[in-house]
Each structure stands twice: as C-alpha cells, then as structure tokens.
Enzyme design. Structure first.
Site, PDB file in Angstrom:
ATOM      1  N   GLU A   1      -3.259  -2.430   9.867  1.00 63.84           N
ATOM      2  CA  GLU A   1      -2.044  -3.204   9.614  1.00 63.84           C
ATOM      3  C   GLU A   1      -2.443  -4.544   8.994  1.00 63.84           C
ATOM      4  O   GLU A   1      -3.604  -4.952   9.086  1.00 63.84           O
ATOM      5  CB  GLU A   1      -1.311  -3.460  10.935  1.00 63.84           C
ATOM      6  CG  GLU A   1      -0.856  -2.200  11.641  1.00 63.84           C
ATOM      7  CD  GLU A   1       0.120  -1.397  10.800  1.00 63.84           C
ATOM      8  OE1 GLU A   1       1.189  -1.895  10.460  1.00 63.84           O
ATOM      9  OE2 GLU A   1      -0.211  -0.243  10.454  1.00 63.84           O
TER      10      GLU A   1
ATOM     11  N   GLU B   1       9.741  10.216   8.934  1.00 64.86           N
ATOM     12  CA  GLU B   1       8.581  11.087   9.159  1.00 64.86           C
ATOM     13  C   GLU B   1       7.262  10.306   9.113  1.00 64.86           C
ATOM     14  O   GLU B   1       6.337  10.565   9.880  1.00 64.86           O
ATOM     15  CB  GLU B   1       8.556  12.201   8.106  1.00 64.86           C
ATOM     16  CG  GLU B   1       7.449  13.201   8.281  1.00 64.86           C
ATOM     17  CD  GLU B   1       7.511  13.925   9.616  1.00 64.86           C
ATOM     18  OE1 GLU B   1       8.471  14.654   9.859  1.00 64.86           O
ATOM     19  OE2 GLU B   1       6.584  13.745  10.434  1.00 64.86           O
TER      20      GLU B   1
ATOM     21  N   VAL C   1       5.114   7.951  12.221  1.00 58.27           N
ATOM     22  CA  VAL C   1       4.137   8.401  13.225  1.00 58.27           C
ATOM     23  C   VAL C   1       3.211   9.431  12.597  1.00 58.27           C
ATOM     24  O   VAL C   1       3.684  10.395  11.983  1.00 58.27           O
ATOM     25  CB  VAL C   1       4.818   9.040  14.453  1.00 58.27           C
ATOM     26  CG1 VAL C   1       3.778   9.482  15.481  1.00 58.27           C
ATOM     27  CG2 VAL C   1       5.817   8.084  15.089  1.00 58.27           C
TER      28      VAL C   1
ATOM     29  N   LYS D   1       4.450   4.053  18.326  1.00 57.14           N
ATOM     30  CA  LYS D   1       4.506   5.460  17.909  1.00 57.14           C
ATOM     31  C   LYS D   1       4.815   6.389  19.087  1.00 57.14           C
ATOM     32  O   LYS D   1       5.624   7.305  18.961  1.00 57.14           O
ATOM     33  CB  LYS D   1       3.198   5.844  17.221  1.00 57.14           C
ATOM     34  CG  LYS D   1       3.057   5.162  15.850  1.00 57.14           C
ATOM     35  CD  LYS D   1       1.658   5.315  15.280  1.00 57.14           C
ATOM     36  CE  LYS D   1       1.533   4.717  13.896  1.00 57.14           C
ATOM     37  NZ  LYS D   1       0.139   4.597  13.441  1.00 57.14           N
TER      38      LYS D   1
ATOM     39  N   THR E   1       0.831  -1.215   0.000  1.00 55.56           N
ATOM     40  CA  THR E   1       0.000   0.000   0.000  1.00 55.56           C
ATOM     41  C   THR E   1       0.864   1.263   0.000  1.00 55.56           C
ATOM     42  O   THR E   1       0.695   2.145  -0.854  1.00 55.56           O
ATOM     43  CB  THR E   1      -0.921   0.014   1.236  1.00 55.56           C
ATOM     44  OG1 THR E   1      -1.646  -1.216   1.270  1.00 55.56           O
ATOM     45  CG2 THR E   1      -1.883   1.172   1.219  1.00 55.56           C
TER      46      THR E   1
ATOM     47  N   GLY F   1      -3.218   5.466   5.712  1.00 58.69           N
ATOM     48  CA  GLY F   1      -3.676   5.357   4.325  1.00 58.69           C
ATOM     49  C   GLY F   1      -2.541   5.593   3.353  1.00 58.69           C
ATOM     50  O   GLY F   1      -1.503   6.180   3.696  1.00 58.69           O
TER      51      GLY F   1
ATOM     52  N   ASP G   1       0.442  -0.724  17.860  1.00 59.04           N
ATOM     53  CA  ASP G   1       0.882   0.268  16.866  1.00 59.04           C
ATOM     54  C   ASP G   1       1.042   1.643  17.535  1.00 59.04           C
ATOM     55  O   ASP G   1       2.077   2.308  17.386  1.00 59.04           O
ATOM     56  CB  ASP G   1      -0.165   0.309  15.735  1.00 59.04           C
ATOM     57  CG  ASP G   1       0.137   1.375  14.700  1.00 59.04           C
ATOM     58  OD1 ASP G   1       0.983   1.127  13.835  1.00 59.04           O
ATOM     59  OD2 ASP G   1      -0.483   2.458  14.777  1.00 59.04           O
TER      60      ASP G   1
HETATM   61  N1  HSE Z   1      -2.476   0.919  10.929  1.00 58.71           N
HETATM   62  C1  HSE Z   1      -1.968   2.226  11.147  1.00 58.71           C
HETATM   63  C2  HSE Z   1      -3.112   3.113  11.607  1.00 58.71           C
HETATM   64  C3  HSE Z   1      -1.379   2.759   9.879  1.00 58.71           C
HETATM   65  O1  HSE Z   1      -4.264   2.691  11.512  1.00 58.71           O
HETATM   66  O2  HSE Z   1      -2.874   4.216  12.080  1.00 58.71           O
HETATM   67  C4  HSE Z   1      -0.602   4.009  10.029  1.00 58.71           C
HETATM   68  O3  HSE Z   1       0.521   3.829  10.835  1.00 58.71           O
END
Ligand code: HSE
Length: 399
Positions: free
Chosen positions: A184, A123, A126, A199, A10, A296, A195
C-alpha cells in the site's frame, strides 16, 4: 459501454492496460466495446496516451450520461466514498478495488446500488486477481460457510517467504516488496495487518450477509517477526504466515488476523511470495481452495475488468449481493482457542510451573533462551499464564 476510471495509479493504469491488451476478447465476452471516456486524477500525466481523457473534477463523470460504468481505484475511504456514492446516485454501475472503502461502506453502497438498480462490484478488493468474491456470492450459495481462512496480503506473504528463504530480518525485505509495487502507499496497512483485517471483514460480511465492523476484529501484524522466529519455525518444519481467519462457532463468527505457524499438511503451507489463497469450508461443500496472484497491477486490474464485463453482460443488476447494513456481533476474541509457540529467557522449572509439561523446540545456533509449545488454550487463559512467566520474547499461534 463507456467507462471512467477514478484514480490513475498502479491499479487504475492497469485497468486501462488490460482493456487495451485484451481488447478483442473482452469485446467478445462483454458483447460490446468497453471504451474509456474519462480518467479522474489530481495529477497530470503528460505523454500518457490517455492524457486527453484526464479530468480533475468527479462531477464531470457523474453528470455525463454517456458514462455507464465507473472504476474506482483511488484507495482510502474518502474521497472515494463521496465520489462512488455520487456515481451510484447518478445511476452508474461501479466497480472498485478499494478494500478500505468496501469494508467501511460496502453494505451501504450495496443497498444504494440496489435502490438505483445498478451494480456495485468489488471483486478486486480481496485476493487481487483471485475470483473469491464472485465465488462466495454466486457459486457457494448452497452452503453454510463454516470457515474462511486466507493469506490475503501479498506484501507480507512476500516478506515472510523471503525472510524464510534467505534468513533475512524484517527491515531488509520491506523495501523490496514496496519496490515491486505490492505494498500500500503507506505499508503500515500491510505490515500491521490492517489490510488483511479489512479483507477478512469483507469476506465474513458476505458469508453472513451482515455488516462486520473491521474494528471488532483482533488484528496483529508481522512487525515483531524476527529471523530467530523463522529459525525456530524451520526447526519445527513449519512456516510463518499472516492468516486472516473467520470461523463459525456457537457464539458467532470468531475472526482474527495474526501470524501463525503452519505445518506442511496445512492447506495454506505452500502459498509463497506474493500469492494469496483463501481456504473455504462449507457444511455441504466440504473444503475448497482459491489460489492465485493476490496483489500487483495487472492481476488486480484483471478482477476489475472482469467486473466490467459482468456488468456489460447483466446491465439490469440481477446479481445483487446479500449484504445488510445490520451489524453482526463477533464471538469474543478471548474465547478463541489455539496452541502457542513461546520463546522466553525463563528456565525450564519456571516454564513448567506456569505451563506444565510443554514440548520444547531446539533450533540450532540459538542460545540463552528456550522455545516451547503450549497445549491448546483460550486467548484469555494464555494471556493469564503469560503474565506469570518472566522473560517472554515472542509468542506465535499454531495453525
Ligand atoms: N497491499 C496489498 C497486498 C495489495 O499486499 O496484498 C492488494 O490488496
């Protein structure tokens, strides 16, 4: 400048798309054309206009002196770590969107990049397209950052917003977020908070200039949040949001990831859908908010390409990040203080015996249980009291 993309999923394909869509303006800003020389992926992409650039061995890229910048959009720590290390060792600049890699190996890769006089940029790791990393590294350098609190996972924010607006249960909204390409590969990382944890570990590391181990951060996801919780939240005029937070205390940074109930006056209250936002408080700056598309294909690719442009503008690696591999100890989770919203089947006298005179919340159409707000308590004190009360169905912290 010749680039290679490792991982044509993606985000990787989004990087190629952004370079194509904005080719002219990117060329002007970078001061030169950014060409894609290779794409590394295990898969083949017959019919894709860039299929002739495809290679299956990362060493082809590492060994080609024409490649100056490498984009890593594979995800996961391995083999991304091995590949990125090889690229830096070969004297190539690297930009990555991979928060798992950056959280686990960011300090080490930053040090290696410094040694090799190349850039290691991240960059997009996060906040998707939101320029939060560069802001912390380059713009907020006059401050002691005392708080960073963010909505940094688009998938869960999308889900919680949809649950709130449509009264839906958790399982009904997950698939929708996956279909939209926000989640993800394994959405466990989103919904369990992993996730967001990585971050906030990255952001905290940048703020303190040291390694924050993400395993040290208390992390809860949103899998236990129900439509009933959301109805109580609405009755209180609040929303449920997954917050990733790091606050400077006298005992060090207190970091955690968990769902919170936000009142309308909270700076993150209005962050809906897949949007992310990061609230920063600095000792001289005061408050600042960074808001935008947090996940995205194209928003994330936008941040990756911005790194490439930055690299093209400053190829001499003058923007090195201050990130030591020395680990920092976080404040004890048990000492973090919050108010809590609790749902229980216990009766009021039992609640009073444990929590004292609490504030009750009544939500229309819910029976057989009681919802109440505690006073501010440390995590340890709340856990001790919760042990003494039978029938607890849920507890959510109050922001
Ligand atoms: N899966 C992550 C989210 C993608 O939904 O924020 C971006 O890091």
């Amino acid at each position: 400048m010749e680039a290679a993309i490792m991982g044509y999923g993606t985000i990787g394909s989004g990087v190629a798309e952004v370079l194509r869509i904005n080719r002219e303006s990117i060329r002007k800003r970078a001061g030169e054309e950014i060409g894609i020389r290779y794409i590394l992926d295990l898969r083949d992409f017959p019919g894709d206009p860039l299929s002739e650039k495809l290679v299956h061995d990362y060493r082809v890229i590492a060994e080609d002196p024409q490649v100056q910048v490498v984009v890593e959009t594979m995800g996961g720590v391995e083999p991304a770590y091995t590949f990125v290390k090889a690229m830096l060792m070969a004297g190539k600049h690297v930009t990555t969107s991979n928060k798992a890699l950056v959280a686990a190996k960011g300090a080490e890769l930053t040090a290696l990049a410094k040694e090799k006089n190349v850039h290691f940029m991240f960059e997009a790791s996060v906040g998707g397209g939101i320029p939060i990393i560069r802001s912390l590294n380059s713009c907020l350098t006059a401050d002691e950052i005392e708080e960073i609190t963010g909505i940094v996972n688009g998938t869960t924010n999308y889900m919680l917003t949809k649950m709130s607006r449509e009264g839906l249960e958790f399982d009904d909204v997950l698939k929708d977020a996956q279909d939209k390409g926000y989640a993800e590969k394994d959405p466990t990382a989103d919904i369990e908070g992993y996730d967001a944890c990585r971050k906030i570990a990255i952001l905290t590391s940048l703020v303190c200039g040291q390694q924050v181990d993400y395993e040290d951060i208390h992390t809860e996801g949103i899998t236990d949040i129900t439509a009933t919780d959301i109805r109580y939240a609405s009755a209180m005029g609040r929303v449920v949001r997954l917050l990733a937070s790091s606050k400077k205390t006298k005992n060090g940074y207190a970091a955690m990831v968990a769902p919170f109930l936000l009142p309308p006056e909270h700076p993150l209250y209005s962050v809906n859908d897949v949007f992310n936002a990061v609230f920063v408080h600095g000792n001289v700056l005061g408050d600042a908010m960074f808001y935008g598309s947090g996940a995205g294909k194209l928003p994330t690719a936008s941040a990756v390409v911005a790194d490439i442009v930055e690299i093209a503008r400053h190829p001499d690696a003058g923007l090195a990040v201050d990130w030591s591999t020395k680990k920092i100890e976080l404040a004890d989770f048990n000492s973090i203080r919050n108010r809590f919203f609790v749902r229980t089947t216990a009766e009021r006298p039992a609640i009073r015996a444990v929590f004292g005179d609490v504030e009750y919340i009544v939500a229309e159409g819910i029976s057989g249980e009681r919802g109440f707000l505690t006073e501010e308590l440390s995590e340890a004190a709340f856990a001790a009291k919760a042990e003494q009360l039978q029938g607890i169905l849920q507890r959510i912290r109050i922001a």
